[in-house]
Design a protein around this motif. Sequence first.
Motif, mmCIF file in Angstrom:
data_model
loop_
_atom_site.group_PDB
_atom_site.id
_atom_site.type_symbol
_atom_site.label_atom_id
_atom_site.label_comp_id
_atom_site.label_asym_id
_atom_site.label_seq_id
_atom_site.Cartn_x
_atom_site.Cartn_y
_atom_site.Cartn_z
ATOM 1 N N GLU A 55 0.830 -1.197 0.000
ATOM 2 C CA GLU A 55 0.000 0.000 0.000
ATOM 3 C C GLU A 55 0.871 1.255 0.000
ATOM 4 O O GLU A 55 0.633 2.196 -0.767
ATOM 5 C CB GLU A 55 -0.890 -0.044 1.252
ATOM 6 N N LEU B 82 -11.012 2.998 9.606
ATOM 7 C CA LEU B 82 -11.153 3.426 8.209
ATOM 8 C C LEU B 82 -10.595 4.834 8.000
ATOM 9 O O LEU B 82 -9.844 5.088 7.064
ATOM 10 C CB LEU B 82 -12.630 3.388 7.796
ATOM 11 N N GLU B 83 -10.988 5.718 8.910
ATOM 12 C CA GLU B 83 -10.501 7.090 8.812
ATOM 13 C C GLU B 83 -8.976 7.125 8.870
ATOM 14 O O GLU B 83 -8.337 7.868 8.130
ATOM 15 C CB GLU B 83 -11.094 7.940 9.945
ATOM 16 N N ASP C 280 -7.617 6.032 5.492
ATOM 17 C CA ASP C 280 -7.955 6.987 4.447
ATOM 18 C C ASP C 280 -7.142 8.270 4.584
ATOM 19 O O ASP C 280 -6.561 8.776 3.623
ATOM 20 C CB ASP C 280 -9.449 7.303 4.523
ATOM 21 N N TRP C 281 -7.090 8.785 5.778
ATOM 22 C CA TRP C 281 -6.390 10.033 6.027
ATOM 23 C C TRP C 281 -4.893 9.870 5.738
ATOM 24 O O TRP C 281 -4.282 10.671 5.028
ATOM 25 C CB TRP C 281 -6.625 10.448 7.479
ATOM 26 N N SER D 229 -3.460 7.703 3.910
ATOM 27 C CA SER D 229 -3.256 7.545 2.464
ATOM 28 C C SER D 229 -3.212 8.903 1.785
ATOM 29 O O SER D 229 -2.368 9.153 0.921
ATOM 30 C CB SER D 229 -4.389 6.722 1.861
ATOM 31 N N GLU D 230 -4.101 9.762 2.195
ATOM 32 C CA GLU D 230 -4.128 11.086 1.588
ATOM 33 C C GLU D 230 -2.826 11.833 1.857
ATOM 34 O O GLU D 230 -2.234 12.404 0.945
ATOM 35 C CB GLU D 230 -5.312 11.867 2.160
#
Lengths: 230, 230
Positions: A119, B85-86, B89-90, B92-93
């Motif tokens: 990832e 999840l957050e 996601d965060w 990754s951003e």
Amino acid sequence: MARRRGNPLALAVLALLFERPMHPYEMASTMRARRKEESIKLNYGSLYSVVDGLTKHGLIEAVGVLREGRRPERTVYELTEPGRLELFDWLSELVSTPAREYTSFEAGLSLLPVLLPEEAVRLLEERVLRLEQQLHMDEALWEVTAKQGLPRLLLIEWEYKRMLRRAELDWVRGLVDELREGAFEGLDYWRIWHERCSAGLEPPGLEAAGYGAANSAGSTGGDDPEAPAT
Amino acid sequence: MARRRGNPLALAVLALLFERPMHPYEMASTMRARRKEESIKLNYGSLYSVVDGLTKHGLIEAVGVLREGRRPERTVYELTEPGRLELFDWLSELVSTPAREYTSFEAGLSLLPVLLPEEAVRLLEERVLRLEQQLHMDEALWEVTAKQGLPRLLLIEWEYKRMLRRAELDWVRGLVDELREGAFEGLDYWRIWHERCSAGLEPPGLEAAGYGAANSAGSTGGDDPEAPAT
DNA sequence: CAGCGATCACCCGTCCCCGAGTATTCGCCG
DNA sequence: CGGCGAATACTCGGGGACGGGTGATCGCTG
């Protein structure tokens, strides 16, 4: 007195008033026209509160209110002598003294283990693409602007920014390569650690991947990163 | 829902709770022990408000209150599923998407004309010295830490930071050289501009130094071939 | 066991930032 | 001339960050 030097926008205001008296909205337009909003965060809310603050501290003062046509009033400000001193002093500090600053990519890197290696590689590659795009846009924009005849001096911060972006790009590319080819030490440890965390288990200590004697023999005496500490 | 992703410290909290449940104070100590406070701004005030916010948004939740001995209570938190999840996601951003950020040196550079050329050179040289010192300190600290057996992965953000500092150092050195040797175009314009501003006169337009007519005339408004894509 | 500093754990008031909103006016096109 | 959008000029309220407290406890020393 002894005001806290917070928002660099305040410094920009002082700098603009060093050239000539202005009203706040004009400061904003001037910054936009000179592309300074790229290096100094600007928005109206902050601008007006910053101007208020500077006024309160006697660094600038209102010299009058204009009304052109039947437009809204425009309060024009000018620099005071204390303001001029503060301008030079503050700017000198910014230029001469590197400040500890936090970028979000740094934050991301420092939490990288939370992601799976694959990832991470994927996301870093995405970053490479985005950085390349930005560099191209920067360069295009810079050429246009430079051809308007602006001297280097007025765009020096762009050179700095571009140079930083290029450096970051190279570095990220290198990191991706290392990860892809498995040349990165500790890939195995990374994977194990991640698996156990995801499973809700206690993450393994460092011995698990052959990094022995981290905190067992207090050789360096001092504090002890990765302390199991319970 | 749709919370605003502000303080990276919140992300760090999520990441820590990904490993195991903790109470806020322990999060702070852990971050300190791992030297993450160098890359993620940490102070107690923010920490507790950030934990509150995450709780309010259901990303973490209190799982109990411990009282060891008769020490003060410690509220222990754990990650919820939305929180997990957050987190991904965060993070990754942050990793994949370069964010427009503002450093104070950039701000300083963009206002450099306000200083006299000689002054600027002096201050930039001071910066070079300071950067060298910091680099040495970084490297010393890094060696100590690395020798404790930590894998590269856990210190990757240090490599990034050091690489950036070195790049900046080189660049500033180059700039100083150019300025010293008068190889910098527009030095004359710089001086003239500064003189007139200091005297309280209208600053000269760009023609003054042979730079073709740009926007020096009265039009403060509608310039720009710029189509900014945010 | 009294005294003292260090550590633990948290909270709060203040300041400041910011984005969204408002009201007016100008330019322009048909 | 009427209507629409862009520019002008500023305002305001919510929210978040941050530093400086505040107790309470632990450990050590004489």
